[in-house]
Design an enzyme around this catalytic site. Structure first.
Site: not given
Length: 611
Positions: A316, A505, A509
């Site tokens: 990410d 995080d 996600d």
């Protein structure tokens, strides 16, 4: 330890105490000794015996439970009572260590439900009515107050809105939405009262689909089987077949049936792989413990095993590769202006705004704005600021807002704020999220450790994604992705045969973390949903922990293989000697315990983590 593990530990200790006490007793009649040793044997081994019996009834007998049961019952038959109890005790110790290492199983991510309010303000018959979210029908109009969550997917009826979509896309930069555009459930309203026409019921909302993806991904993800179970599928039938042949074939030629049957039973007892059933889980346990000392929480041996074989890392962007904080990347003044003048004007225009971008501009200015210069300051939702400073009308905001106010502005890549005074263009300020200082170093270390490719998945626009990817050294990137898009990219890589780890995080996600072969969450700033869905958690959010974790996982698997080959090599030698009648039970037990001690000492190396 949980309650069950504490009870298991008490059972192990109590059985070990009984075994030691009975071993010190003077000689007793054989039946009395059998009855005494049956107490610790059944205490520590009843669950293994029950599992073996249940599996046998259902045609699943080629596992370690069957081998443990047959070998220890054989030891009881030939009078080796202490050995039978000791073998079962060793096995239970190994299983207990494995249970401690695995930890709690992943739960359904309850935190996702917090994105959807239970109650919704709805317009019905000209009145405002508060309803349960499930009761709102498609086509109805709902109201969202400032600071409230959008409960259902819909189309914006208000003129414009500013939405915080970080919970969905992971991006901290607010999104401007105009009338007629789609508004996703889970978004946070940063504007005034919003009117939204519902386009999907609660069950089909974006947040509900995210939750479904997490559950579906967790089901589709194949968990690594325990090594002992895989090993037993081949080892158990080979050992049982060998014992049967040893009991039947030689007596056909020699006629000494009792001698060869006793050797066959001894062969079964000797075959019990104590060193393996203890040292393999203990190595994983040591590997997990060693990792935890360095801020790396591994949720079970299967995660450590999977990490050792990963060849592709997905990342990410915001909060993972970047700090998740805004900064001014560039100030480009128009002709006749200076950077200092432009920054000062921007700071004064943003003096009263609570927006994160306004805060970063004031921080870059480094001084308190002189509010005496500001006659008026109006924040335009989804646009920017309209202020009166030093008698001039100052506009600062996005391109669409300034063009709407008849200001001609140049095209620019990335997240940009334009400034104008009395509709005359003054320049622009480019805002960006700073990459973590260790990002490029960590990714380079991953590549050096044998990782085939690094990929960035982000909900940000392509130009911003390209800039971060270039500075971090990411091999590939995909931009403008919602959670479903991230999962789709991940699925494509998995279908191509890649072994994938995903590092993220945010709550958005969670589906990608759950679907990956190994999900890695940034625990310090990560959401509860991400941490719960992940297999591994980095508690200090440092990307430098990733190459350390990869190297440690490979080291742990290397120690496991060393113990396997060493234990099996010695075990095969003892089996051959016992089959030939050259090795009695005590030599076999001594050899097995010696291998166990050496394998256990080797397993302890997994506690050390090489940085």
């Amino acid at each position: 330890m949980n309650r069950k593990q504490k009870k298991e530990l008490f059972r192990i200790l109590f059985a070990a105490l009984l075994l030691f006490g009975f071993f010190l007793l003077p000689d007793l009649p054989n039946l009395a000794r059998l009855l005494l040793y049956l107490i610790p044997y059944l205490l520590i081994g009843y669950d293994v015996l029950c599992t073996a019996g249940w599996n046998l009834l259902h045609g699943k007998w080629l596992d370690e439970n069957f081998l443990m049961s047959v070998s220890t019952i054989g030891a009881l038959v030939i009078g080796d009572y202490p050995e039978a109890v000791a073998v079962m005790l060793f096995y239970s110790v190994g299983e207990w260590f494995q249970g401690i290492a695995v930890g709690r199983s992943r739960r359904a991510i309850a935190a996702l439900t917090e994105l959807c309010p239970d109650r919704v303000l709805c317009e019905r018959d000209g009145r405002e009515v508060e309803l349960d979210a499930e009761e709102v029908e498609v086509g109805e109009i709902i109201l969202v107050r400032p600071g409230g969550r959008v409960p259902l997917d819909g189309v914006l009826l208000s003129e414009e809105a500013m939405l915080d979509t970080a919970a969905l896309t992971g991006e901290s930069l607010p999104v401007s939405v105009r009338s007629g555009e789609t508004v996703l459930s889970g978004s946070l309203s940063l504007s005034g009262l919003l009117r939204i026409r519902v386009t999907a019921p609660l069950s089909e909302s974006t947040v509900s689909r995210i939750l479904e993806m997490v559950e579906d991904a967790a089901e589709k993800k194949a968990r690594s089987e325990a090594f002992i179970t895989r090993f037993a599928r081949f080892y158990t039938p080979a050992v049982v077949a060998g014992a049967i042949l040893l009991a039947v074939v030689p007596p056909l030629f020699t006629g000494a049936w009792s001698v060869w049957i006793e050797r066959a039973l001894t062969f079964l007892v000797v075959s019990c792989p104590c060193a393996l059933v203890v040292s393999v889980p203990l190595t994983f346990f040591g590997g997990i413990g060693g990792a935890s000392r360095h801020g790396i929480l591994v949720k079970g041996s299967s995660a450590l095993e999977a990490l050792a074989s990963v060849d592709t890392f997905l990342f990410d962007k915001t909060g993972t590769l970047t700090e998740g904080k805004f900064r001014i990347a560039e100030i480009l003044p128009a002709v006749g202006q200076t950077e200092e003048e432009l920054l000062a004007l921007a700071a004064h225009a943003e003096a009263y705004s609570t927006h994160p971008i306004a805060a970063c501009i004031r921080e870059a200015y480094g001084k308190e704005p002189d509010t005496a210069r500001i006659a008026r300051s109006d924040e335009i939702a989804g646009g920017g600021i309209d202020a009166l400073i030093d008698g001039r009308r100052i506009l600062i905001g996005n391109r669409a807002y300034l063009e709407k106010e008849a200001v001609a502005v140049p095209a620019a890549e990335g997240s940009v704020l334009y400034l104008a005074a009395d509709r005359e263009y003054l320049g622009l300020v480019r805002i960006e999220d700073r990459e973590k200082s260790e990002a490029s170093e960590a990714l380079a270390a991953l590549k050096a450790s044998g990782i085939r490719e690094t990929v960035m998945l982000t909900g940000d626009n392509a130009s911003a994604a390209a800039a971060i990817a270039g500075r971090c050294g990411v091999d590939r990137y995909y931009a403008s992705l919602l959670p479903g898009g991230k999962v789709a990219v991940e699925e494509e890589l998995l279908r191509a045969g890649r072994r994938v780890a995903f590092v993220g995080d945010g709550m958005n996600d969670a589906p990608v973390l759950a679907r990956a072969d190994v999900g890695i969450a940034m625990g310090g700033i990560g959401s509860d949903a991400a941490i719960e869905a992940a297999d591994i958690v980095l508690f200090d959010d440092s990307l430098n922990r990733l190459p350390v974790a990869c190297r440690h996982a490979k080291k742990t698997l290397r120690i496991v293989r060393e113990n396997i080959f060493f234990s099996l090599g010695i075990k095969i030698g003892i089996l051959i000697l016992s089959a030939l009648g050259l090795c009695d039970m005590w030599w076999a037990v001594f050899g097995d315990v010696g291998v166990l001690i050496l394998a256990t000492l080797n397993a302890m190396r997994a506690l050390r983590v090489n940085k």
